[in-house]
Design a protein around this motif. Structure first.
Motif, mmCIF file in Angstrom:
data_model
loop_
_atom_site.group_PDB
_atom_site.id
_atom_site.type_symbol
_atom_site.label_atom_id
_atom_site.label_comp_id
_atom_site.label_asym_id
_atom_site.label_seq_id
_atom_site.Cartn_x
_atom_site.Cartn_y
_atom_site.Cartn_z
ATOM 1 N N THR A 79 50.647 20.106 47.807
ATOM 2 C CA THR A 79 49.547 20.300 48.435
ATOM 3 C C THR A 79 48.129 19.245 48.011
ATOM 4 O O THR A 79 48.148 18.666 47.349
ATOM 5 C CB THR A 79 48.383 22.220 48.075
ATOM 6 O OG1 THR A 79 48.696 22.130 46.466
ATOM 7 C CG2 THR A 79 50.086 23.327 47.754
ATOM 8 N N ASN A 144 51.500 27.977 51.740
ATOM 9 C CA ASN A 144 50.416 27.691 50.609
ATOM 10 C C ASN A 144 50.228 27.927 49.502
ATOM 11 O O ASN A 144 48.831 28.809 49.011
ATOM 12 C CB ASN A 144 49.548 28.137 52.284
ATOM 13 C CG ASN A 144 47.802 27.961 52.342
ATOM 14 O OD1 ASN A 144 47.302 27.602 51.302
ATOM 15 N ND2 ASN A 144 46.724 28.325 52.413
ATOM 16 N N ASP A 146 47.393 26.724 47.771
ATOM 17 C CA ASP A 146 46.682 26.539 47.305
ATOM 18 C C ASP A 146 45.627 27.685 47.618
ATOM 19 O O ASP A 146 45.004 28.739 46.872
ATOM 20 C CB ASP A 146 46.045 25.828 48.174
ATOM 21 C CG ASP A 146 46.569 24.602 46.812
ATOM 22 O OD1 ASP A 146 46.840 24.489 46.373
ATOM 23 O OD2 ASP A 146 45.562 23.408 47.942
ATOM 24 N N ASN A 161 43.599 26.860 53.089
ATOM 25 C CA ASN A 161 44.306 25.923 52.801
ATOM 26 C C ASN A 161 43.265 24.805 51.811
ATOM 27 O O ASN A 161 42.062 25.341 51.956
ATOM 28 C CB ASN A 161 44.661 24.506 53.369
ATOM 29 C CG ASN A 161 44.309 23.539 53.791
ATOM 30 O OD1 ASN A 161 43.043 23.006 54.020
ATOM 31 N ND2 ASN A 161 45.141 22.615 54.611
ATOM 32 N N GLU A 216 50.647 20.658 53.733
ATOM 33 C CA GLU A 216 51.676 21.852 53.502
ATOM 34 C C GLU A 216 52.503 22.439 54.873
ATOM 35 O O GLU A 216 53.727 22.638 55.215
ATOM 36 C CB GLU A 216 51.068 22.811 53.601
ATOM 37 C CG GLU A 216 50.506 22.765 52.246
ATOM 38 C CD GLU A 216 48.343 22.459 52.151
ATOM 39 O OE1 GLU A 216 47.776 22.858 51.727
ATOM 40 O OE2 GLU A 216 47.936 22.343 53.580
#
Length: 387
Positions: A79, A144, A146, A161, A216
């Motif tokens: 990420t 995802n 993050d 993200n 991602e």
């Protein structure tokens, strides 16, 4: 059965079905619908995100499955903040199926459900082996991480993200000077022929960035190509709807709607949606409607369909900020049951016997409403919210 064989089996299937979904209008639903016992937690309720699987626990759980079973865990990319994008392979038959959860960081029940699914495959058993005889399952159990990361500190996770605010690009779908975080589910058009994008979506190919603003998403696209995926199921959450019988809708589905998607891929996708509906609608815990998603090729459901794959969106009730913890178990059960039914239908062949037109029997979109927000106060954002 590889995709090319699967798609050949669909030729000539046709038919139309209808289904009555109730005798009262959602306009007749009383306000009691959203009071205690309704879809929303009390104002005083705390949403405990720590009740869900943290990023660290997710990686640890997948690592244990890798070491103690025949599931294979790996990272398919990083990420923006340097976290691994986790991936699990359940090796088996010739039909390659990809399950993707948590493209949006605030849609966590899908990840809990797919972890239960992976635990089932790790434990083995007769039914699992029947599935593995026909299917190789590829799982991205949190695309995802993050977006989910704030929840590890019991703070509200984010949909997008974590691309830094000072990084910008021009894009064909959203215009110039797009800076900061992006929606991973809007970045699936990379690799599709630019002439197709121009013809079907009217975009300017010169605006396509050199690099995907969602690494991602690009990791997923690369892995799907690497394994030559036949089917991709994308698991999400949506806001709250009710049907004409004033029942909560807790599951929605839709197939590719971009005109560049081949008929064979669309038919397979419709079979998947119809099979999931048929196998769960009488179980007493799942109420369905059709998701009215967009047609553009940047959305995962359409992009993978254009690539010739079976491609299905599944949406379940509850954004993170709308749910307390009371509904967690039921929602995870609904999602996990749907995940299992698809795989069992593929393994038995029953899914391929479904008439694609049966997807039209899934009830149309229900009544959409917001807590404490009358419809006349909806903004364009409320009206336009998409998968």
């Amino acid at each position: 059965m590889r995709r090319r064989t699967i798609l050949r089996t669909l030729g000539g299937i046709a038919g139309v079905g209808t289904l009555g979904i109730g005798t009262v209008s959602a306009d007749d639903c009383t306000d009691d619908f959203i009071k205690p016992g309704g879809p929303f937690p009390p104002e005083t309720a705390n949403i405990n995100y720590n009740a869900f699987t943290s990023n660290a626990d997710l990686y640890n759980t997948l690592d244990k499955l890798d070491r103690k079973s025949n599931l294979e865990y790996d990272s398919i990319g990083e990420t923006w903040e340097g976290r691994d994008v986790p991936y699990v392979r359940v090796d088996g038959g010739d039909t390659d199926v990809v399950y993707v959860t948590q493209q949006h960081g605030d849609e966590q029940h899908t990840t809990e459900a797919v972890l239960q699914l992976l635990q089932r495959f790790a434990a083995g058993g007769h039914q699992v082996e029947k599935i593995r005889d026909e299917v190789t399952l590829h799982v991205v159990p949190r695309l995802n991480p993050d977006g989910w990361a704030p929840a590890d500190n019991n703070e509200t996770p984010q949909r997008e993200n974590a691309r830094p605010a000072d990084i910008c690009h021009d894009g064909p779908y959203f215009g110039k000077n797009q800076c900061g975080s992006v929606d991973p589910n809007r970045q699936h058009y990379f690799g599709i022929d630019s002439d197709i994008l121009a013809e079907t979506d009217g975009i300017d190919p010169d605006l396509i960035p050199n690099e995907n603003p969602s690494p991602e998403t690009q990791a997923l696209l690369d892995k799907a190509d690497e394994v030559d995926a036949d089917i991709i199921c994308d698991w999400h959450h949506q806001f709250t709807y009710r049907n004409s019988d004033c029942e909560l809708i807790n599951a929605s589905t839709m197939w590719p709607r971009n005109e560049a998607a081949p008929d064979e891929a669309v038919n397979l996708s419709r079979q998947i949606s119809a099979h999931a509906y048929q196998e769960t609608t009488d179980l007493g815990h799942t109420t369905w409607d059709r998701y009215p998603g967009g047609t553009t090729a940047n959305i995962a459901r359409n992009a993978h369909g254009i690539r010739g794959r079976g491609s299905v969106l599944f949406e379940f009730r509850g954004q993170a900020s709308q749910l307390g913890n009371a509904a967690n178990g039921k929602l995870v059960t609904v999602i996990n049951t749907t995940m299992n039914e698809i795989l069992e239908g593929l393994a038995s062949g029953a899914l391929y016997e479904v008439d694609p037109a049966a997807a039209d029997e899934i009830p149309p979109r229900g009544d959409y409403f917001w807590k404490d927000l009358p419809r006349e106060e909806w903004s364009p954002e409320h009206e336009a919210y998409r998968e």
